[in-house]
Design a protein around this motif. Structure first.
Motif, PDB file in Angstrom:
ATOM      1  N   PRO A   1      84.344 -16.064  52.941  1.00  0.00           N
ATOM      2  CA  PRO A   1      85.622 -15.418  53.216  1.00  0.00           C
ATOM      3  C   PRO A   1      86.792 -16.208  52.649  1.00  0.00           C
ATOM      4  O   PRO A   1      86.729 -17.434  52.540  1.00  0.00           O
ATOM      5  N   VAL A   2      87.827 -15.484  52.243  1.00  0.00           N
ATOM      6  CA  VAL A   2      89.070 -16.135  51.835  1.00  0.00           C
ATOM      7  C   VAL A   2      90.153 -15.726  52.826  1.00  0.00           C
ATOM      8  O   VAL A   2      90.200 -14.574  53.248  1.00  0.00           O
ATOM      9  N   PRO A   3      91.022 -16.669  53.209  1.00  0.00           N
ATOM     10  CA  PRO A   3      92.014 -16.362  54.253  1.00  0.00           C
ATOM     11  C   PRO A   3      93.084 -15.395  53.756  1.00  0.00           C
ATOM     12  O   PRO A   3      93.358 -15.310  52.560  1.00  0.00           O
ATOM     13  N   HIS A   4      93.676 -14.662  54.700  1.00  0.00           N
ATOM     14  CA  HIS A   4      94.776 -13.753  54.366  1.00  0.00           C
ATOM     15  C   HIS A   4      96.048 -14.539  54.056  1.00  0.00           C
ATOM     16  O   HIS A   4      96.358 -15.527  54.723  1.00  0.00           O
ATOM     17  N   VAL A   5      96.777 -14.070  53.065  1.00  0.00           N
ATOM     18  CA  VAL A   5      98.017 -14.730  52.653  1.00  0.00           C
ATOM     19  C   VAL A   5      99.048 -14.738  53.775  1.00  0.00           C
ATOM     20  O   VAL A   5      99.744 -15.727  53.999  1.00  0.00           O
TER      21      VAL A   5
ATOM     22  N   ARG B   1      91.481 -10.269  44.353  1.00  0.00           N
ATOM     23  CA  ARG B   1      92.362 -10.720  45.421  1.00  0.00           C
ATOM     24  C   ARG B   1      93.552 -11.383  44.755  1.00  0.00           C
ATOM     25  O   ARG B   1      93.418 -12.441  44.139  1.00  0.00           O
ATOM     26  N   ILE B   2      94.704 -10.737  44.829  1.00  0.00           N
ATOM     27  CA  ILE B   2      95.881 -11.279  44.163  1.00  0.00           C
ATOM     28  C   ILE B   2      97.057 -11.265  45.125  1.00  0.00           C
ATOM     29  O   ILE B   2      97.081 -10.514  46.091  1.00  0.00           O
ATOM     30  N   SER B   3      98.011 -12.146  44.834  1.00  0.00           N
ATOM     31  CA  SER B   3      99.244 -12.176  45.606  1.00  0.00           C
ATOM     32  C   SER B   3     100.404 -12.231  44.638  1.00  0.00           C
ATOM     33  O   SER B   3     100.380 -13.006  43.672  1.00  0.00           O
ATOM     34  N   ALA B   4     101.422 -11.425  44.883  1.00  0.00           N
ATOM     35  CA  ALA B   4     102.613 -11.456  44.045  1.00  0.00           C
ATOM     36  C   ALA B   4     103.662 -12.380  44.636  1.00  0.00           C
ATOM     37  O   ALA B   4     104.718 -12.572  44.052  1.00  0.00           O
ATOM     38  N   THR B   5     103.371 -12.943  45.815  1.00  0.00           N
ATOM     39  CA  THR B   5     104.380 -13.786  46.460  1.00  0.00           C
ATOM     40  C   THR B   5     104.059 -15.273  46.373  1.00  0.00           C
ATOM     41  O   THR B   5     104.955 -16.096  46.369  1.00  0.00           O
ATOM     42  N   PHE B   6     102.798 -15.625  46.315  1.00  0.00           N
ATOM     43  CA  PHE B   6     102.421 -17.036  46.196  1.00  0.00           C
ATOM     44  C   PHE B   6     101.470 -17.193  45.018  1.00  0.00           C
ATOM     45  O   PHE B   6     100.460 -16.494  44.958  1.00  0.00           O
ATOM     46  N   LYS B   7     101.798 -18.103  44.112  1.00  0.00           N
ATOM     47  CA  LYS B   7     100.884 -18.242  42.989  1.00  0.00           C
ATOM     48  C   LYS B   7      99.733 -19.189  43.304  1.00  0.00           C
ATOM     49  O   LYS B   7      98.639 -19.004  42.811  1.00  0.00           O
ATOM     50  N   ASP B   8      99.995 -20.187  44.120  1.00  0.00           N
ATOM     51  CA  ASP B   8      98.918 -21.120  44.465  1.00  0.00           C
ATOM     52  C   ASP B   8      98.507 -20.859  45.893  1.00  0.00           C
ATOM     53  O   ASP B   8      99.225 -21.180  46.828  1.00  0.00           O
ATOM     54  N   LEU B   9      97.360 -20.262  46.078  1.00  0.00           N
ATOM     55  CA  LEU B   9      96.942 -19.984  47.447  1.00  0.00           C
ATOM     56  C   LEU B   9      95.463 -20.301  47.589  1.00  0.00           C
ATOM     57  O   LEU B   9      94.706 -20.169  46.625  1.00  0.00           O
ATOM     58  N   PRO B  10      95.076 -20.770  48.768  1.00  0.00           N
ATOM     59  CA  PRO B  10      93.665 -21.095  48.977  1.00  0.00           C
ATOM     60  C   PRO B  10      92.787 -19.887  48.652  1.00  0.00           C
ATOM     61  O   PRO B  10      93.098 -18.775  49.059  1.00  0.00           O
ATOM     62  N   GLY B  11      91.752 -20.126  47.903  1.00  0.00           N
ATOM     63  CA  GLY B  11      90.888 -19.032  47.487  1.00  0.00           C
ATOM     64  C   GLY B  11      91.243 -18.518  46.106  1.00  0.00           C
ATOM     65  O   GLY B  11      90.432 -17.895  45.445  1.00  0.00           O
TER      66      GLY B  11
ATOM     67  N   GLY C   1     102.269  -8.969  49.230  1.00  0.00           N
ATOM     68  CA  GLY C   1     101.852 -10.273  49.747  1.00  0.00           C
ATOM     69  C   GLY C   1     100.422 -10.548  49.353  1.00  0.00           C
ATOM     70  O   GLY C   1     100.067 -11.641  48.937  1.00  0.00           O
ATOM     71  N   GLU C   2      99.609  -9.519  49.474  1.00  0.00           N
ATOM     72  CA  GLU C   2      98.218  -9.674  49.088  1.00  0.00           C
ATOM     73  C   GLU C   2      97.581  -8.316  48.857  1.00  0.00           C
ATOM     74  O   GLU C   2      97.821  -7.357  49.587  1.00  0.00           O
ATOM     75  N   LEU C   3      96.771  -8.283  47.813  1.00  0.00           N
ATOM     76  CA  LEU C   3      95.966  -7.098  47.541  1.00  0.00           C
ATOM     77  C   LEU C   3      94.539  -7.596  47.392  1.00  0.00           C
ATOM     78  O   LEU C   3      94.280  -8.516  46.611  1.00  0.00           O
ATOM     79  N   ARG C   4      93.625  -7.047  48.163  1.00  0.00           N
ATOM     80  CA  ARG C   4      92.232  -7.471  48.017  1.00  0.00           C
ATOM     81  C   ARG C   4      91.293  -6.268  48.014  1.00  0.00           C
ATOM     82  O   ARG C   4      91.524  -5.285  48.717  1.00  0.00           O
ATOM     83  N   ILE C   5      90.269  -6.378  47.180  1.00  0.00           N
ATOM     84  CA  ILE C   5      89.257  -5.327  47.072  1.00  0.00           C
ATOM     85  C   ILE C   5      87.894  -5.981  47.222  1.00  0.00           C
ATOM     86  O   ILE C   5      87.637  -7.027  46.621  1.00  0.00           O
ATOM     87  N   GLY C   6      87.056  -5.412  48.021  1.00  0.00           N
ATOM     88  CA  GLY C   6      85.718  -5.979  48.174  1.00  0.00           C
ATOM     89  C   GLY C   6      84.948  -5.231  49.237  1.00  0.00           C
ATOM     90  O   GLY C   6      85.330  -4.130  49.641  1.00  0.00           O
ATOM     91  N   ARG C   7      83.859  -5.839  49.660  1.00  0.00           N
ATOM     92  CA  ARG C   7      82.979  -5.163  50.609  1.00  0.00           C
ATOM     93  C   ARG C   7      83.025  -5.869  51.963  1.00  0.00           C
ATOM     94  O   ARG C   7      83.061  -7.095  52.023  1.00  0.00           O
TER      95      ARG C   7
ATOM     96  N   VAL D   1      82.989  -1.299  65.408  1.00  0.00           N
ATOM     97  CA  VAL D   1      83.885  -2.380  65.753  1.00  0.00           C
ATOM     98  C   VAL D   1      84.897  -2.438  64.603  1.00  0.00           C
ATOM     99  O   VAL D   1      84.504  -2.238  63.449  1.00  0.00           O
ATOM    100  N   PRO D   2      86.203  -2.659  64.869  1.00  0.00           N
ATOM    101  CA  PRO D   2      87.152  -2.712  63.740  1.00  0.00           C
ATOM    102  C   PRO D   2      86.684  -3.724  62.683  1.00  0.00           C
ATOM    103  O   PRO D   2      86.290  -4.840  63.023  1.00  0.00           O
ATOM    104  N   VAL D   3      86.702  -3.288  61.418  1.00  0.00           N
ATOM    105  CA  VAL D   3      86.199  -4.170  60.356  1.00  0.00           C
ATOM    106  C   VAL D   3      87.110  -5.388  60.226  1.00  0.00           C
ATOM    107  O   VAL D   3      88.323  -5.305  60.453  1.00  0.00           O
ATOM    108  N   ASP D   4      86.520  -6.502  59.868  1.00  0.00           N
ATOM    109  CA  ASP D   4      87.271  -7.742  59.720  1.00  0.00           C
ATOM    110  C   ASP D   4      87.480  -8.002  58.233  1.00  0.00           C
ATOM    111  O   ASP D   4      86.594  -8.521  57.543  1.00  0.00           O
ATOM    112  N   THR D   5      88.670  -7.619  57.745  1.00  0.00           N
ATOM    113  CA  THR D   5      88.912  -7.740  56.305  1.00  0.00           C
ATOM    114  C   THR D   5      89.045  -9.200  55.859  1.00  0.00           C
ATOM    115  O   THR D   5      88.980  -9.483  54.670  1.00  0.00           O
TER     116      THR D   5
END
Lengths: 360, 189, 141
Positions: A151-155, A104-114, A223-229, A92-96
């Motif tokens: 889980p943390v939401p996508h930016v 998990r970092i974002s270069a576009t928003f400094k304050d983001l949930p998570g 917008g977002e870079l995330r690494i995890g399992r 099943v397509p993985v749910d990132t």
């Protein structure tokens, strides 16, 4: 033309035996174990899994050991091995969005949930050699802080709410698979992404860099870079439901790109996407830039003739196993081909000389 | 899934499927010769040879059409568990399995494309008797002539006329198999 | 925990750990002997869009039948055939009277250990959480 040659069996056997001895190196130095490679050369293992297109850290470690650290040779070994495996199914397509994130970092928003989570990163190191590592020593323990794994939401979801960024509507069509059907053009986006995610990191990096320098400028922000399992789930026919069959480490990068709009689309942000096996940050960012550059046609942008906009150029040259196979084969015996070239050049020279003499 | 569907697969797939593949290869390469396909116990009404052929040739990436009595829950579950092949209608099938009359009309099956004649169906035809006698076979893989007890002649002659397009057939009866590729010329005797 | 739940726990368990928790297996026969293969892992464009093929992972599957009839299946990550066999046997036993004992002695233990590992990483990640401040530049004052 290919002409078979034979002979040299003993020389080849001896060359392989010497190769094995050289691989081992000085026997006075302790031999590398596979767990050592898997645990301590993790980023090499990740690259071999990503470009070998097979997630199995132990196998990648073995390939690296066998290839004496030549990662393209190791990738070749993994690609060869994977062709021997029966395909048991498709996940099943993985749910990132459900990823347990290490980073998990974002270069576009400094304050983001998570929050911005740096994770175990080379960023902000000073790139000074650490001579303490030359001596064996205990690594300091990582600091901890209270956490609730979840889980943390996508930016991009935040931008979506305002309609400022293009949607990525869900589509459950069966994607083409270049491991089963040779890559043909035009290639749709899912097929392009499959080719790029297993493509050579160096090639994809250079292509992405060229877009930043103006060859197919797409002005990307991470917008977002995330690494995890993430868990991998598959439908099991004999059970009639899906179960988790394992977990893979992934790096995901979403770029946000300026878009002035076209005849059919309003001005908004557009997206580039990168998803790669393992902790493979440079590759994932590069992938998302190249993905975005290749989308010029569907977004109604101009083709300025940049290499990164040329799907044929990118997709047919990004695979380092195809590339190295074709490149390295020219060192193998070509005696018959060359003999014919030699005769041709001799004949041309003779003709040229005769004409020169006649002129004189 | 019925419990019986979980039984009757290969016990040692690498060796058994290699041996069976050799049998299918020989049958196809030498039309009219009979070969044994053994090692599995498919559910009724499949013959051992038909079940072994399917186990050997089909997998999750090849589509299978079950025709007539072969299209029953026991066989469908067995194919799903042991082979994993998607079950499809005749027009989309890489492999079709059934009795000769159940496979009709034959023009439903894929015959390949001029650029890709290999994109065609292989029919596994269950027959009540399979002997090296009957209509005369000539063509590639046959020295002089061979004979095979075919269910009919006209359909195979029509298929030969499509060459290089067309479907290929394996005829199965008990544990025996014979091949009839599209290249074989069939004549009444 | 339902069947989907325990099969997932068994699939992701370290093989050596599962073997330590359940060293001895009851008599069983193979319906499908352990088989190493691959599964194509898919992702979605942009995380939410069209499915695409990301790459494969190694998976070993196995199906067993216990002497008294129950059938167990396993699809486990990696290439360890004993892992797949053991997971299939546990799946079969979980459908018998032995289920409560296996649930407490094996499945719950494995799930707790996996949860602890996950929590440990999450705590290390939390310690690297950062707040960036945008500095006010001179000309804006």
């Amino acid at each position: 033309m290919y002409v078979a040659v034979k002979g040299g069996e003993r020389a080849i056997d001896n060359a392989h035996a010497w190769l094995a001895e050289e691989r081992r190196g000085d026997p006075a130095v302790a031999e590398l174990t596979l767990p050592q490679i898997r645990e301590q050369l993790k980023l090499a293992v990740n690259r071999v899994m990503a470009e070998g297109s097979l997630f199995d850290p132990d196998l990648a470690a073995l390939a690296i050991k066998q290839a004496r650290g030549d990662l393209i040779e190791a990738i070749f070994l993994i690609r060869a091995y994977r062709t021997t495996l029966p395909r048991l199914g498709t996940s099943v397509p993985v749910d990132t969005a459900q990823m347990a994130v290490d980073r998990r970092i974002s270069a576009t928003f400094k304050d983001l949930p998570g929050g911005q989570v740096l994770g175990p990163t080379f960023d902000y190191t000073h790139r000074l050699l650490d001579f303490a590592l030359a001596a064996e020593g205990e690594a300091p323990a990582a600091a901890k802080a209270p956490a609730t794994p979840g889980p943390v939401p996508h930016v991009t979801g935040f931008l979506n709410r305002d309609g400022l960024i293009e949607e990525e509507p869900r589509d459950d069509a069966t994607p083409a698979d270049l491991t089963r059907t040779p890559l043909e053009l035009p290639a749709d986006r899912p097929l392009r992404l499959q080719a790029i995610t297993r493509g050579d990191e160096g090639f994809i990096l250079s292509m992405a860099y060229s877009t930043q320098r103006g060859y197919g400028r797409t002005h990307a922000f991470v917008g977002e870079l995330r690494i995890g399992r993430v868990a991998v789930e598959m439908d099991i026919p004999e059970l009639g439901f899906a179960v988790e069959i394992g977990e893979v480490e992934l790096t995901e990068c979403e770029t946000v790109n300026q878009f002035k709009g076209s005849k059919t689309e309003p001005p908004q942000f557009t997206r580039g996407y990168g998803l790669v096996f393992g902790k493979t940050e440079r590759k994932a960012i590069a992938m998302s830039l190249v993905d975005r550059a290749l989308r010029w046609k569907e977004l109604g942008e101009d083709n300025i003739g940049a290499p990164a906009q040329d799907a044929e150029f990118v997709l047919y040259h990004c695979d380092n196993i195809q590339a190295t196979g074709f490149l390295e084969h020219i060192k193998l015996p070509h005696y018959v081909d060359f003999q014919s070239e030699l005769e041709l050049v001799r004949r041309l020279r003779a003709e040229a000389m005769t004409m020169q003499e006649a002129a004189e | 899934m019925t419990p019986d569907a979980l039984m009757g697969g290969f016990a040692a797939a690498p060796q058994q499927s290699a041996r069976a593949f050799r049998g299918v290869l020989e049958a196809m390469a030498r039309p009219g010769t009979l070969h044994l396909l053994e090692g599995a116990a498919p559910p009724a009404p499949l013959s051992v040879a038909a079940g072994v052929a399917l186990l050997t040739l089909a997998d999750g990436t090849t589509s299978v059409h079950l025709a007539g009595a072969a299209n029953c829950p026991a066989v469908r579950d067995w194919v799903t568990f042991h082979i994993g092949a998607p079950l499809v209608r005749a027009e989309d099938a890489d492999f079709a399995l059934g009795r000769w009359e159940d496979l009709h009309p034959l023009n439903r099956f894929r015959i390949g494309l001029p650029d890709y004649p290999d994109r065609s169906a292989t029919l596994i035809v269950e027959v009540d008797r399979l002997k090296a006698q009957g209509p005369r076979l000539t063509g590639p893989g046959i020295k002089d002539a061979a004979h095979l007890s075919l269910p009919e002649v006209a359909a195979f002659r029509a298929n030969r006329a499509l060459f290089p397009l067309g479907f290929d057939c394996l005829l199965t009866c008990g544990a025996r198999v014979a091949g009839l590729p599209r290249s074989t010329i069939v004549e009444d005797v | 925990m339902d069947r989907k739940g325990w099969m997932s726990v068994l699939a992701k368990a370290p093989p050596a750990r599962l073997a330590a928790l359940l060293p001895d297996l009851p008599n069983h026969s193979y319906l499908r002997p352990p088989e190493i293969g691959s599964v194509m892992v898919q992702g979605r464009v942009g995380g939410t869009g069209a499915a695409f093929n990301l790459g494969e992972m190694t998976v070993t599957r196995c199906s067993v039948r216990l002497e008294d009839g129950p059938v167990g299946h396993a699809y486990v990550q990696g290439r360890d055939k004993t892992h797949a066999t053991r997971a299939a046997v546990v799946d079969a036993l979980m459908q018998t009277d032995a289920a409560p004992r296996l649930q407490s002695d094996v499945v719950t233990v494995l799930a707790a250990e996996a949860g602890a590992l996950r929590h440990d990483r999450a705590e290390k990640a939390a310690a690297t959480k950062v707040d960036f401040f945008t500095m006010v530049r001179g000309e804006d004052q």
